[in-house]
Design a protein around this motif. Structure first.
Motif, PDB file in Angstrom:
ATOM      1  N   ARG A 202       0.829  -1.205   0.000  1.00 50.22           N
ATOM      2  CA  ARG A 202       0.000   0.000   0.000  1.00 50.22           C
ATOM      3  C   ARG A 202       0.868   1.261   0.000  1.00 50.22           C
ATOM      4  N   LEU A 203       0.372   2.277  -0.667  1.00 54.34           N
ATOM      5  CA  LEU A 203       1.050   3.572  -0.627  1.00 54.34           C
ATOM      6  C   LEU A 203       0.942   4.168   0.766  1.00 54.34           C
ATOM      7  N   PHE A 204       2.048   4.680   1.274  1.00 55.16           N
ATOM      8  CA  PHE A 204       2.029   5.404   2.545  1.00 55.16           C
ATOM      9  C   PHE A 204       2.004   6.892   2.265  1.00 55.16           C
ATOM     10  N   TYR A 205       1.089   7.599   2.908  1.00 56.69           N
ATOM     11  CA  TYR A 205       1.090   9.061   2.890  1.00 56.69           C
ATOM     12  C   TYR A 205       0.786   9.510   4.314  1.00 56.69           C
ATOM     13  N   PRO A 206       1.539  10.492   4.840  1.00 60.36           N
ATOM     14  CA  PRO A 206       1.400  10.849   6.264  1.00 60.36           C
ATOM     15  C   PRO A 206       0.003  11.354   6.630  1.00 60.36           C
ATOM     16  N   GLN A 207      -0.444  10.958   7.813  1.00 59.66           N
ATOM     17  CA  GLN A 207      -1.738  11.402   8.328  1.00 59.66           C
ATOM     18  C   GLN A 207      -1.673  12.803   8.908  1.00 59.66           C
ATOM     19  N   GLU A 208      -0.489  13.184   9.393  1.00 60.38           N
ATOM     20  CA  GLU A 208      -0.362  14.503  10.022  1.00 60.38           C
ATOM     21  C   GLU A 208       1.101  14.912  10.057  1.00 60.38           C
ATOM     22  N   PRO A 209       1.369  16.206  10.205  1.00 62.90           N
ATOM     23  CA  PRO A 209       2.760  16.672  10.314  1.00 62.90           C
ATOM     24  C   PRO A 209       3.285  16.421  11.721  1.00 62.90           C
TER      25      PRO A 209
END
Length: 505
Positions: A202-209
């Protein structure tokens, strides 16, 4: 860590028209969810693609011959990447999955430009802006060049492009054909992007900074840097090449990452073009910097490299650090092991194209690139200290030429892109940021520096460096209407670093 150089480089297929309308080619492109192998050792990854392909198919069109494209959203109703509903345009009352296509660098009427609020949903159930029309017409009244098409939906552009909605759009003309540059299978588009993955593919993309718990969840990140590099949708691929000249049409399609490319054998690139077409003359460049959305048209001569394996490297410092040569410092491997199938009869002319130097202008605008904190303590990057929703302040006149002074007060380099137009870089000049912040006065601290030799062509995206005034000269033509200008760091663009502008008659 994923092993490098185990997958062959994919070449995006060329899309063909499905019909003709009054002798104009008609294309139908469907946005679909699919699962695609992005690396030998990864399970198939969920991606979104044009015609179910990531990257999308390549358009090959001809100057002055228009095309119609019907863009169809056949994506699921729920997004698989984290949406921050505090971002303007992505509020809870909006559908999660919205799309609108922008032909980046295309000289098109506003009705076919892909205005960010002109989004539509699956099966065109909802219209976000009165300019929306799924059937777009691209006039192609511009010289041979390398454009790209990508999603531009308000508030979620960073997510839709990261999901896979991007592809190449190449304009050809007779003048370029006469130059006898490398062509056919020796002319290869390279879409370079960074991604991160979970072990299950799965692609990982951050949930929050990296911020206190007071920020919303999910929250828009100020920037994104993946830990793997993909070319044409494959992680660290290799490509077999013959000992001859090759043309590579390179696009930085990353969300945030800048690249400084070089070849591991020390050879130079021969740059023949930039964002908006051919340069006047070929430029020998030992390394090549590209910001997000910038393109470079280069020739690499492998004629003396038989038996070698050459790596395209990246050494652009990110967040003050050089990339790891074992990961983001490597891009693609060229294996010069194929025999020469036929004599290389391509050439590199001394003169490529006429690029008239712009000097005369009617208007002069000074525009700040700045930032401030939002109510959650997050940084918002802004154009001239204005939000998207503020009244339109830039109203150039059709047929007039303006100089825009971009005053970068921030610590980041911003790739600034204007829709509709192509422009030239006038010069760059350092200024005293302290005086500007305290008194609003621009006090230069050094001379005006002309653009680098390989920037002296037509551009549509310019690197505005921190602490500098970047001057660009822009002819506003040939269409009036509503367009946008923005930073092409997608996380900045989605969170307020984008503004509408109107070209008035």
């Amino acid at each position: 860590m994923l092993k490098k150089f185990v997958d062959p480089l994919p070449i995006m297929e060329s899309i063909r028209p499905t019909d003709h309308i009054h002798n104009v080619p008609f294309y139908e492109v469907r946005m679909r969810e699919t699962f695609q192998k992005l690396h030998r050792d990864l399970p198939p990854t969920k991606v979104w693609g044009y015609n179910g392909q990531y990257p999308g198919p390549t358009f090959h069109v001809w100057r002055h011959l228009p095309v119609h494209v019907l863009w169809k959203n056949e994506l699921p109703e729920r997004h698989f990447l984290p949406i921050d509903t505090t971002v303007h345009g992505a509020e809870k009352d909006k559908p999660e999955v919205r799309t609108v296509v922008h032909l980046h660098g295309g000289v098109t009427p506003d009705t076919s430009d892909g205005y960010p609020e002109a989004w539509f949903t699956r099966d065109f159930q909802k219209v976000g802006h009165h300019f929306t029309n799924r059937l777009y017409t691209y006039p192609n009244h511009q010289p041979a060049t390398n454009l790209w098409y990508h999603d531009h939906a308000m508030g979620i552009t960073r997510l839709n492009i990261y999901a896979g909605l991007a592809g190449m759009y190449i304009i050809h003309d007779r003048e370029e054909i006469r130059l006898n540059l490398p062509c056919g299978r020796f002319d290869i588009p390279l879409i370079i992007q960074d991604r991160s993955f979970y072990k299950d593919g799965r692609l990982f993309y951050p949930q929050e900074p990296d911020k206190p718990a007071t920020v919303p969840h999910p929250s828009v990140a100020p920037e994104f840097f993946g830990d793997t590099i993909l070319v044409n949708g494959k992680v660290w691929p290799y490509v077999h090449v013959e000992p001859r000249r090759y043309r590579f049409r390179i696009l930085n399609g990353s969300n945030t990452r800048f690249y400084r490319f070089s070849l591991s054998n020390g050879a130079s690139f021969i740059q023949i073009g930039t964002d908006q077409g051919l340069l006047e003359t070929p430029i020998l460049v030992p390394s090549l910097v590209l910001a997000p959305a910038e393109r470079a048209d280069v020739i690499v001569d492998f004629s003396t490299c038989y038996g070698e394996s050459i790596v395209l490297r990246n050494d652009y410092e990110t967040q003050g650090k050089k990339p790891d040569p074992e990961t983001t410092g490597s891009v693609i491997q060229f294996r010069v092991i194929d025999s020469l199938a036929s004599q290389d009869e391509s050439s590199i002319p001394v003169r490529l194209a006429h690029v008239p130097k712009l000097n005369h202008y009617r208007e002069f605008r000074t525009l700040r690139l700045n930032m401030r904190e939002d109510s959650f303590g997050r940084n918002i990057h802004l154009l001239d200290d204005r939000l998207w929703s503020d009244p339109i302040s830039e109203t150039p006149k059709l047929g007039q030429t303006e100089i825009w002074n971009l005053i970068n007060e921030t610590q980041a380099t911003h790739p600034i892109h204007l829709h509709l137009v192509r422009f030239q870089i006038f010069d760059r000049q350092p200024f005293d940021r302290d005086v500007f912040e305290k008194e609003g006065r621009i006090v230069p601290t050094g001379p005006r520096v002309p653009p680098a030799l390989n920037e002296r062509g037509w551009k549509d995206t310019v690197r505005a460096r921190p602490g500098e005034i970047t001057r660009i000269i822009i002819p506003f033509s040939p269409y009036p209407g509503l367009f946008v200008w923005h930073c092409h760091i997608l996380e900045h663009e989605d969170y307020e670093m984008m503004r509408p502008y109107i070209v008035i008659r």
